[in-house]
Scaffold this active site. Structure first.
Site, PDB file in Angstrom:
ATOM      1  N   ASP A  88       0.820  -1.217   0.000  1.00  0.00           N
ATOM      2  CA  ASP A  88       0.000   0.000   0.000  1.00  0.00           C
ATOM      3  C   ASP A  88       0.850   1.262   0.000  1.00  0.00           C
ATOM      4  O   ASP A  88       0.345   2.356  -0.269  1.00  0.00           O
ATOM      5  CB  ASP A  88      -0.991   0.013   1.173  1.00  0.00           C
ATOM      6  N   ASP A 140       8.747 -13.412  -3.698  1.00  0.00           N
ATOM      7  CA  ASP A 140       8.371 -13.969  -2.403  1.00  0.00           C
ATOM      8  C   ASP A 140       9.400 -13.542  -1.359  1.00  0.00           C
ATOM      9  O   ASP A 140      10.616 -13.641  -1.591  1.00  0.00           O
ATOM     10  CB  ASP A 140       8.318 -15.493  -2.504  1.00  0.00           C
ATOM     11  N   GLY A 141       8.931 -13.049  -0.224  1.00  0.00           N
ATOM     12  CA  GLY A 141       9.834 -12.528   0.792  1.00  0.00           C
ATOM     13  C   GLY A 141      10.822 -13.556   1.307  1.00  0.00           C
ATOM     14  O   GLY A 141      11.995 -13.239   1.545  1.00  0.00           O
ATOM     15  N   ASP A 158       6.120  -6.141   6.910  1.00  0.00           N
ATOM     16  CA  ASP A 158       4.735  -5.658   6.934  1.00  0.00           C
ATOM     17  C   ASP A 158       3.844  -6.768   6.404  1.00  0.00           C
ATOM     18  O   ASP A 158       3.206  -6.644   5.366  1.00  0.00           O
ATOM     19  CB  ASP A 158       4.624  -4.395   6.079  1.00  0.00           C
ATOM     20  N   CYS A 159       3.825  -7.873   7.134  1.00  0.00           N
ATOM     21  CA  CYS A 159       3.141  -9.075   6.681  1.00  0.00           C
ATOM     22  C   CYS A 159       1.664  -9.051   7.060  1.00  0.00           C
ATOM     23  O   CYS A 159       1.248  -8.357   7.983  1.00  0.00           O
ATOM     24  CB  CYS A 159       3.806 -10.306   7.293  1.00  0.00           C
ATOM     25  N   ASP A 161      -1.689 -11.543   8.241  1.00  0.00           N
ATOM     26  CA  ASP A 161      -1.753 -12.586   9.257  1.00  0.00           C
ATOM     27  C   ASP A 161      -1.217 -13.900   8.684  1.00  0.00           C
ATOM     28  O   ASP A 161      -1.175 -14.078   7.459  1.00  0.00           O
ATOM     29  CB  ASP A 161      -3.193 -12.746   9.751  1.00  0.00           C
TER      30      ASP A 161
END
Length: 285
Positions: A88, A140-141, A158-159, A161
């Site tokens: 965001d 992918d992190g 900033d994941c 849930d």
């Protein structure tokens, strides 16, 4: 599209929260998530992924100020920052306010989230995507932190849930990768849910992080949209002193940074590491 519908969050079983939907701004199922952005009279624009509220215009500043300014000012001299998730743009916005940072890398698994939010939540990024220090990586992190040759002073996860695409960002593989690409005296932070309702998440994160970091704890803030009490943020470093800075040092760094915050201040920073006894008991078991 104007509407009179109600939107119900599905995060918990047996109780929850609802929002009146004044207008649907955007709705689409991306390759990874079911995304909706709608207008609510009380909270402004609301973004939800897979039935769970992620951010609102009204109170996002609390979350993003605490996720960024606490580790950045605790570190004192960060030059390279990694954001995992954060499509965001608000986390990036707050990091960009620190003028001494030289490079900001953001790894987002879903390019669609970045595209949607730039168009439909412009106040979140406030132009930060155009900062010359910023680099976006669509990946992918877990893969990124285990493969990159770059090193970072602060990593902010900033994941979402730990369900769906966000589940991998709570694994030992991810935490080990973050430890691997942190510089000496580096700091890792991550959102860890509302601890009264999601206590197991905090306990599991604490246990896993403790395998890779010498000093693991949490700090907290109350964010209205994330109902149920305080939200906890995981904190991991090898230097315990970074979590115990005196007020004079924090005040000097805050002043030097020239930040004008709506929630964060040095006193909030210090107090945020005080945790409720029920969480301390759970972590000690």
């Amino acid at each position: 599209m104007a509407t009179n519908e109600m939107w119900y969050e599905t995060l918990h079983t047996g109780f929850g929260q609802y929002f009146s939907v004044d207008k649907i701004i955007y709705r689409e199922k991306t390759d990874h998530q079911d995304l909706v952005i709608f207008e609510n009279a009380a909270l402004g624009r609301v973004m939800a992924l897979d039935g769970v509220v992620q951010t609102t215009e009204r109170d996002e500043f609390i979350y993003h100020e605490m996720m960024t300014h606490v580790p950045l000012l605790a570190h004192g001299a960060p030059k390279r920052v990694l954001i995992i998730g954060g499509g965001d743009g608000a986390m990036l916005r707050e990091v960009c306010r620190h003028k001494n940072i030289e490079q900001i890398t953001m790894v987002e698994i879903d390019a669609g989230v970045v595209t949607f939010c730039r168009q439909y939540l412009p106040n979140h990024n406030a132009g930060a995507y155009d900062d010359a220090r910023f680099k976006l990586v669509i990946d992918d992190g877990v893969n990124f932190v285990n493969q990159t040759s770059d090193k970072f002073d602060v990593i902010i996860s900033d994941c979402t849930d730990p369900i769906g695409p966000g589940e991998s960002l709570f694994t030992s593989e991810f935490y080990q990768g973050c430890r691997r690409c942190l510089n000496q005296d580096g700091i890792f932070v991550a959102q860890n849910g509302v601890c009264f309702l999601q206590q197991d998440e905090a306990v599991n994160s604490h246990r896993k992080l403790s395998h890779y970091f010498g000093d693991v704890s949490f700090y907290q803030a109350a964010i209205p949209t994330y109902y149920g009490g305080i939200m906890t943020f995981a904190w991991a470093s090898d230097n315990p002193a970074l979590r115990q800075l005196d007020m004079a040092t924090l005040t000097a760094r805050f002043s030097e940074a020239g930040l004008n915050c709506r929630y964060y201040n040095p006193a909030i920073h210090t107090g945020s590491f005080a945790l409720p006894q029920y969480l301390l008991n759970a972590l000690a078991d």
